[in-house]
Scaffold this active site. Sequence first.
Site, mmCIF file in Angstrom:
data_model
loop_
_atom_site.group_PDB
_atom_site.id
_atom_site.type_symbol
_atom_site.label_atom_id
_atom_site.label_comp_id
_atom_site.label_asym_id
_atom_site.label_seq_id
_atom_site.Cartn_x
_atom_site.Cartn_y
_atom_site.Cartn_z
ATOM 1 N N TYR A 60 -8.130 -7.659 7.255
ATOM 2 C CA TYR A 60 -9.183 -7.078 6.417
ATOM 3 C C TYR A 60 -10.349 -8.074 6.302
ATOM 4 O O TYR A 60 -10.365 -9.101 6.979
ATOM 5 C CB TYR A 60 -8.585 -6.595 5.090
ATOM 6 C CG TYR A 60 -7.524 -5.542 5.372
ATOM 7 C CD1 TYR A 60 -7.886 -4.310 5.928
ATOM 8 C CD2 TYR A 60 -6.159 -5.796 5.210
ATOM 9 C CE1 TYR A 60 -6.930 -3.357 6.269
ATOM 10 C CE2 TYR A 60 -5.195 -4.843 5.549
ATOM 11 C CZ TYR A 60 -5.592 -3.636 6.083
ATOM 12 O OH TYR A 60 -4.648 -2.701 6.438
ATOM 13 N N ASN A 62 -3.942 -5.028 13.160
ATOM 14 C CA ASN A 62 -5.387 -4.751 13.124
ATOM 15 C C ASN A 62 -6.160 -5.575 14.156
ATOM 16 O O ASN A 62 -7.314 -5.939 13.947
ATOM 17 C CB ASN A 62 -5.974 -4.949 11.712
ATOM 18 C CG ASN A 62 -5.625 -3.791 10.786
ATOM 19 O OD1 ASN A 62 -5.527 -2.647 11.224
ATOM 20 N ND2 ASN A 62 -5.435 -4.082 9.499
ATOM 21 N N THR A 67 0.844 -1.193 0.000
ATOM 22 C CA THR A 67 0.000 0.000 0.000
ATOM 23 C C THR A 67 0.880 1.244 0.000
ATOM 24 O O THR A 67 1.724 1.414 0.880
ATOM 25 C CB THR A 67 -0.934 -0.021 1.229
ATOM 26 O OG1 THR A 67 -1.914 -1.035 1.007
ATOM 27 C CG2 THR A 67 -1.635 1.319 1.424
ATOM 28 N N ASN A 81 -4.005 -9.869 6.953
ATOM 29 C CA ASN A 81 -3.737 -8.594 7.628
ATOM 30 C C ASN A 81 -4.939 -7.910 8.266
ATOM 31 O O ASN A 81 -4.964 -6.682 8.412
ATOM 32 C CB ASN A 81 -3.021 -7.627 6.674
ATOM 33 C CG ASN A 81 -1.683 -8.187 6.225
ATOM 34 O OD1 ASN A 81 -1.141 -9.075 6.870
ATOM 35 N ND2 ASN A 81 -1.150 -7.690 5.124
ATOM 36 N N HIS A 105 -7.031 -10.735 -1.348
ATOM 37 C CA HIS A 105 -6.425 -10.313 -0.077
ATOM 38 C C HIS A 105 -7.186 -10.955 1.081
ATOM 39 O O HIS A 105 -8.237 -10.497 1.489
ATOM 40 C CB HIS A 105 -6.474 -8.788 0.037
ATOM 41 C CG HIS A 105 -5.582 -8.228 1.110
ATOM 42 N ND1 HIS A 105 -5.130 -8.970 2.179
ATOM 43 C CD2 HIS A 105 -5.059 -6.981 1.286
ATOM 44 C CE1 HIS A 105 -4.364 -8.205 2.948
ATOM 45 N NE2 HIS A 105 -4.307 -6.996 2.432
HETATM 46 C C1 PHB Z 1 -1.786 -0.498 5.364
HETATM 47 O O1 PHB Z 1 -2.232 0.405 4.663
HETATM 48 O O2 PHB Z 1 -1.232 -0.292 6.439
HETATM 49 C C2 PHB Z 1 -1.910 -1.882 4.903
HETATM 50 C C3 PHB Z 1 -2.663 -2.175 3.784
HETATM 51 C C4 PHB Z 1 -2.782 -3.487 3.369
HETATM 52 C C5 PHB Z 1 -2.164 -4.476 4.080
HETATM 53 C C6 PHB Z 1 -1.400 -4.191 5.186
HETATM 54 C C7 PHB Z 1 -1.278 -2.889 5.597
HETATM 55 O O3 PHB Z 1 -2.304 -5.746 3.709
#
Ligand code: PHB
Length: 374
Positions: free
Chosen positions: A188, A243, A30, A186, A183
Amino acid sequence: MNDSSNDPLFQPYQLGAITLPNRVLMAPLTRSRSSQPGDIPNDMNATYYRQRASAGLIIAEATQVSRQGKGYAFTPGIHSPEQVEGWRKVTDAVHASGGRIHLQLWHVGRISHPDLQPDGAKPVAPSAIKPEGAQTFVSADSGMVDIPEPRALETDEIPGIVEQFRSGAVNAKEAGFDGVEIHGANGYLIDQFIRSGTNRRADEYGGSIENRIRLPLMIAEAVMGVWGADRVGIRLSPTGSFNDMRDDDPVETYGKLGEKLGEIGIGYVEVVEDSFQGNHKSGRPESVIDAIRSGYTGPYIGNGNYDADEARERIRSGRCDLASFGRPFISNPDLPERFRRGAPLNEWDSDSFYGGDEHGYIDYPSLDESNAPA
Ligand code: PHB
């Protein structure tokens, strides 16, 4: 001497439908630099990816499949015609330089904010559980803001989530990508469904492991229906804590998920084995990796703070087939060549990771530009 004929990093690899010339992959990163309004990829983004076209495969940054799936200011989307057109500049640039590029399809779930959502709505999640300590930014000058409690998705909204990913997959094809990565990592949306800490649902999408992985598998099958299994992968982070994520039994959960991913025949699995954003325990989670790979025997991409020699060793010993690199690719556009020569690496500047202009994005020198000795 630059003899790489025996170097595991420089053995070609057949990843489903595409042939990779090396095993040094660019991980999804990102960078929050899309054009506004509209979250549209631009010429600067095309230059950035073109500079990195020597990667065995570029897995482009997490890209929201809908407005609802957006969690940070300036991240790109793949749900409007303008975004498809913008990504086309990127894929054309990478292909013209001889590279290969996948898009990462993203829905952030609860990791968002009403200021980023259509009509100021609450972000959605499997269950109404606030991520403690998690933050985002909603505009250039908002600073980091806390993420509020989300709303639990209704059961009858689930097909709409699958449709967002399917439609993102169709648009990615239109934009000229070589494939897509789902995805599932992390913290999400997909990860929120998989792991027990965030999924307290009482319907068929929560509770047992079979139920928690039901939506992820529905999404995978929908995306594979668009692309074919051999151009679709999924990213997982079984033991990451970023997260505010946790799972009661990652070996069981990811063992079962690996088995099902094997059954449906997804093209590859990329596993975050060690995240700079947080882990439940230090060291690689070898027992979880084993659990995944006992069910899923297809291509395995290891990710997480490898240096070149660890990547070589893990490929040589069969712990992974390919390795993906994140931060080293930010600061070294020619990372494969540097690994091949054993050349020094540029250091990364973390202040310019997220958002901003060309600085810290397309101005890192390649070896030739920095006149390093060959
Ligand atoms: C972030 O923006 O911090 C971020 C985005 C996607 C990811 C991990 C971190 O998989």
